[in-house]
Design a protein around this motif. Structure first.
Motif, PDB file in Angstrom:
ATOM      1  N   TYR A 117      10.230   6.070   2.295  1.00  0.00           N
ATOM      2  CA  TYR A 117      10.863   6.614   0.762  1.00  0.00           C
ATOM      3  C   TYR A 117      11.705   8.137   1.790  1.00  0.00           C
ATOM      4  CZ  TYR A 117      11.761   8.616  -4.017  1.00  0.00           C
ATOM      5  OH  TYR A 117      12.177   8.917  -4.980  1.00  0.00           O
ATOM      6  N   THR A 118      13.267   8.037   1.459  1.00  0.00           N
ATOM      7  CA  THR A 118      13.627   9.093   2.140  1.00  0.00           C
ATOM      8  C   THR A 118      13.496  10.582   1.144  1.00  0.00           C
ATOM      9  OG1 THR A 118      16.004   8.293   1.283  1.00  0.00           O
ATOM     10  CG2 THR A 118      14.632   7.861   3.528  1.00  0.00           C
ATOM     11  N   GLU A 119      13.164  10.379  -0.287  1.00  0.00           N
ATOM     12  CA  GLU A 119      13.014  11.577  -1.336  1.00  0.00           C
ATOM     13  C   GLU A 119      12.043  12.220  -1.158  1.00  0.00           C
ATOM     14  OE1 GLU A 119      16.255  11.602  -1.507  1.00  0.00           O
ATOM     15  OE2 GLU A 119      15.993  10.707  -0.188  1.00  0.00           O
ATOM     16  N   GLY A 120      10.677  12.075  -0.710  1.00  0.00           N
ATOM     17  CA  GLY A 120       9.641  13.081  -0.118  1.00  0.00           C
ATOM     18  C   GLY A 120       9.485  14.451   0.552  1.00  0.00           C
ATOM     19  N   TYR A 121       8.791  14.529   1.319  1.00  0.00           N
ATOM     20  CA  TYR A 121       8.539  15.756   1.617  1.00  0.00           C
ATOM     21  C   TYR A 121       9.116  15.920   2.962  1.00  0.00           C
ATOM     22  CZ  TYR A 121       5.974  15.911  -2.923  1.00  0.00           C
ATOM     23  OH  TYR A 121       5.510  16.672  -4.354  1.00  0.00           O
ATOM     24  N   ARG A 122       9.415  14.724   3.731  1.00  0.00           N
ATOM     25  CA  ARG A 122       9.687  14.922   5.164  1.00  0.00           C
ATOM     26  C   ARG A 122      10.800  15.650   5.615  1.00  0.00           C
ATOM     27  NH1 ARG A 122      14.581  13.349   6.293  1.00  0.00           N
ATOM     28  NH2 ARG A 122      14.735  12.627   4.025  1.00  0.00           N
ATOM     29  N   LEU A 127       5.181   8.861  -4.261  1.00  0.00           N
ATOM     30  CA  LEU A 127       5.181   7.612  -5.724  1.00  0.00           C
ATOM     31  C   LEU A 127       5.665   8.953  -6.710  1.00  0.00           C
ATOM     32  CD1 LEU A 127       2.013   5.198  -6.275  1.00  0.00           C
ATOM     33  CD2 LEU A 127       5.108   4.535  -5.959  1.00  0.00           C
ATOM     34  N   ILE A 128       4.438  10.243  -7.021  1.00  0.00           N
ATOM     35  CA  ILE A 128       5.078  11.619  -7.012  1.00  0.00           C
ATOM     36  C   ILE A 128       5.417  12.635  -6.622  1.00  0.00           C
ATOM     37  CG2 ILE A 128       3.001  10.561  -9.055  1.00  0.00           C
ATOM     38  CD1 ILE A 128       0.969  12.163  -7.477  1.00  0.00           C
ATOM     39  N   ASP A 129       6.050  13.683  -7.400  1.00  0.00           N
ATOM     40  CA  ASP A 129       6.150  14.483  -6.852  1.00  0.00           C
ATOM     41  C   ASP A 129       5.353  16.086  -7.426  1.00  0.00           C
ATOM     42  OD1 ASP A 129       7.219  16.981  -5.978  1.00  0.00           O
ATOM     43  OD2 ASP A 129       9.370  17.159  -7.104  1.00  0.00           O
ATOM     44  N   SER A 130       4.510  16.116  -6.600  1.00  0.00           N
ATOM     45  CA  SER A 130       3.673  16.753  -7.413  1.00  0.00           C
ATOM     46  C   SER A 130       3.147  18.776  -6.381  1.00  0.00           C
ATOM     47  CB  SER A 130       2.032  16.398  -7.115  1.00  0.00           C
ATOM     48  OG  SER A 130       2.062  15.867  -4.745  1.00  0.00           O
ATOM     49  N   ALA A 131       5.134  18.577  -5.572  1.00  0.00           N
ATOM     50  CA  ALA A 131       4.548  19.751  -5.296  1.00  0.00           C
ATOM     51  C   ALA A 131       4.478  21.136  -6.176  1.00  0.00           C
ATOM     52  CB  ALA A 131       5.490  19.625  -4.358  1.00  0.00           C
ATOM     53  N   ALA A 139       2.296  19.327 -14.135  1.00  0.00           N
ATOM     54  CA  ALA A 139       4.639  19.487 -13.572  1.00  0.00           C
ATOM     55  C   ALA A 139       3.897  18.594 -12.686  1.00  0.00           C
ATOM     56  CB  ALA A 139       4.701  21.127 -13.198  1.00  0.00           C
ATOM     57  N   THR A 140       2.970  17.546 -12.140  1.00  0.00           N
ATOM     58  CA  THR A 140       3.964  16.476 -11.572  1.00  0.00           C
ATOM     59  C   THR A 140       4.590  15.302 -12.391  1.00  0.00           C
ATOM     60  OG1 THR A 140       1.604  16.134  -9.689  1.00  0.00           O
ATOM     61  CG2 THR A 140       2.703  13.919 -10.147  1.00  0.00           C
ATOM     62  N   GLN A 141       5.402  15.220 -11.638  1.00  0.00           N
ATOM     63  CA  GLN A 141       6.717  13.870 -12.101  1.00  0.00           C
ATOM     64  C   GLN A 141       6.585  12.936 -11.507  1.00  0.00           C
ATOM     65  OE1 GLN A 141       8.403  14.551 -14.277  1.00  0.00           O
ATOM     66  NE2 GLN A 141       7.519  15.883 -14.944  1.00  0.00           N
ATOM     67  N   ILE A 142       6.664  11.213 -11.433  1.00  0.00           N
ATOM     68  CA  ILE A 142       6.713  10.436 -11.082  1.00  0.00           C
ATOM     69  C   ILE A 142       8.091   9.820 -10.367  1.00  0.00           C
ATOM     70  CG2 ILE A 142       6.925   7.512 -11.483  1.00  0.00           C
ATOM     71  CD1 ILE A 142       4.871   8.483 -13.644  1.00  0.00           C
ATOM     72  N   TYR A 143       8.155   9.980  -9.275  1.00  0.00           N
ATOM     73  CA  TYR A 143       9.763   9.401  -9.309  1.00  0.00           C
ATOM     74  C   TYR A 143      10.456   8.216 -10.074  1.00  0.00           C
ATOM     75  CZ  TYR A 143       9.344  12.529  -4.994  1.00  0.00           C
ATOM     76  OH  TYR A 143       9.116  13.358  -3.775  1.00  0.00           O
ATOM     77  N   VAL A 157       0.892  -0.846   0.189  1.00  0.00           N
ATOM     78  CA  VAL A 157       0.403  -0.146   0.246  1.00  0.00           C
ATOM     79  C   VAL A 157       0.459   1.084   0.220  1.00  0.00           C
ATOM     80  CG1 VAL A 157      -1.813   1.187   1.279  1.00  0.00           C
ATOM     81  CG2 VAL A 157      -1.860  -1.243   0.995  1.00  0.00           C
ATOM     82  N   PHE A 158       0.538   2.315  -0.889  1.00  0.00           N
ATOM     83  CA  PHE A 158       1.402   3.171  -1.244  1.00  0.00           C
ATOM     84  C   PHE A 158       0.696   4.997  -0.890  1.00  0.00           C
ATOM     85  CE2 PHE A 158       3.171   0.375  -3.757  1.00  0.00           C
ATOM     86  CZ  PHE A 158       4.195   0.528  -3.570  1.00  0.00           C
ATOM     87  N   ASP A 159       1.676   5.509  -0.226  1.00  0.00           N
ATOM     88  CA  ASP A 159       1.227   6.588  -0.330  1.00  0.00           C
ATOM     89  C   ASP A 159       1.054   7.392  -1.642  1.00  0.00           C
ATOM     90  OD1 ASP A 159       0.310   9.798   1.321  1.00  0.00           O
ATOM     91  OD2 ASP A 159       2.592   9.839   0.704  1.00  0.00           O
ATOM     92  N   LEU A 160       1.110   9.057  -1.631  1.00  0.00           N
ATOM     93  CA  LEU A 160       1.115   8.910  -3.095  1.00  0.00           C
ATOM     94  C   LEU A 160       2.273  10.538  -3.836  1.00  0.00           C
ATOM     95  CD1 LEU A 160      -0.280   8.672  -6.098  1.00  0.00           C
ATOM     96  CD2 LEU A 160      -2.378  10.774  -5.469  1.00  0.00           C
ATOM     97  N   ASP A 161       1.412  10.979  -2.489  1.00  0.00           N
ATOM     98  CA  ASP A 161       2.690  12.162  -3.319  1.00  0.00           C
ATOM     99  C   ASP A 161       3.177  12.390  -1.879  1.00  0.00           C
ATOM    100  OD1 ASP A 161       0.341  14.423  -4.162  1.00  0.00           O
ATOM    101  OD2 ASP A 161      -0.829  14.522  -2.986  1.00  0.00           O
TER     102      ASP A 161
END
Length: 217
Positions: free
Chosen positions: A187-192, A13-17, A86-90, A6-10
Motif C-alpha cells: 500500500y503506497t500511501e502509508g509510511y514508506r 489500514l489506519i493513519d495513526s501518526a 485522531a487516528t483515521q481509517i484510510y 493478513v494486514f499490517d496496521l499503522d
C-alpha cells in the motif's frame, strides 16, 4: 488459492501518526525534552514502540541512555494505549474489508504496535472481532521484519503461506514478506520512505478499491 489476507496496521489500514506524535510529545514535554515533529514521527514508525522511542530519544537528546530509554518507553506506552482520537481509517478500507469477509476470506493482523495499544485502537474503531488472528509487536520474543510474527498469524488461522497475501506499507513489511517468501501487496500511501519499485512486492496499490481484484490476479 487465496484463503486469507493478513494486514499490517499503522500506515496500512489506519493513519495513526498524529496520535503517535501526540503521545510522544506528551512524554517529551513531561521530561523537559525538545518535542518531535510530525514528519519525524512518520520516519520513526515501523519497528515497534521500543525502536520508536530509541529513535525519538536519539533525535531529541543526541544519544541513547539505557535507563532513560527504559523510562521513556514506559511513559510512551502509558500514553500510546490511549492515543487513538485522531487516528483515521484510510479511504475505502471498511468497505473492502467487508467485501473480503463476504467472499469468505479470513482476515489477520500482524503489526509491530504493542498488543495492548493494538487492542485499544481496534476497540475504538469497532474492530474488536474483525480479525481472526492478531499478533502485536510484543506478542513474540521477536518482531517484524523477522518473519515469525507473520508465520504465527498463519498458524493461528490454520493456513500455509501459499494460501495468504500479506498487505503492508513499509520497508519493514516488505522485508518481513520477503524473508517469509509470502505474497506481498504494498500500500503506497502509508509510511514508506523508499521508492516503491525498490521494495519486494508482487503488486502495489494506492486505492483500496483495487485490492480485491489484485488479490486474485
Amino acid at each position: 488459492m487465496i484463503r486469507a489476507v493478513v494486514f499490517d496496521l499503522d500506515g496500512t489500514l489506519i493513519d495513526s501518526a498524529p496520535d503517535i506524535c501526540r503521545a510522544a510529545n506528551q512524554v517529551l514535554e513531561g521530561e523537559g525534552l525538545p518535542l518531535i515533529t510530525f514528519e519525524q514521527t512518520r520516519g520513526f514508525v515501523g519497528r515497534g514502540a521500543r525502536v520508536f522511542v530509541e529513535r525519538m530519544e536519539l533525535a531529541v537528546a543526541g544519544a541513547n541512555d539505557p535507563l532513560r530509554t527504559a523510562h521513556l518507553h514506559a511513559r510512551f506506552l502509558h500514553f500510546y494505549e490511549r492515543a487513538h482520537e485522531a487516528t483515521q481509517i484510510y479511504p475505502h478500507v471498511v468497505e473492502v474489508l467487508e467485501r473480503l469477509r463476504g467472499q469468505g476470506l479470513q482476515l489477520g493482523l500482524c503489526t509491530n504496535k504493542p498488543l495492548r495499544p493494538t487492542r485499544a485502537v481496534l476497540a475504538h474503531l469497532g474492530w474488536d472481532t474483525l480479525f481472526d488472528a492478531v499478533i502485536g509487536g510484543d506478542s513474540l520474543p521477536v518482531a517484524k521484519p523477522d518473519p515469525a510474527p507473520l508465520l504465527a498469524v498463519l498458524e493461528r488461522m490454520g493456513l500455509g503461506l501459499p494460501e495468504i497475501a500479506y498487505i503492508g506499507d513499509s520497508e519493514t513489511d516488505a522485508e518481513t514478506a520477503q524473508r517469509a517468501q509470502a505474497r506481498f501487496g504494498l500500500y503506497t500511501e502509508g509510511y514508506r520512505k523508499a521508492a516503491p519499485e525498490t521494495l519486494y512486492h508482487q503488486f502495489r496499490f494506492s486505492d483500496y478499491r483495487e485490492l480485491p481484484e489484485l488479490l486474485h490476479g
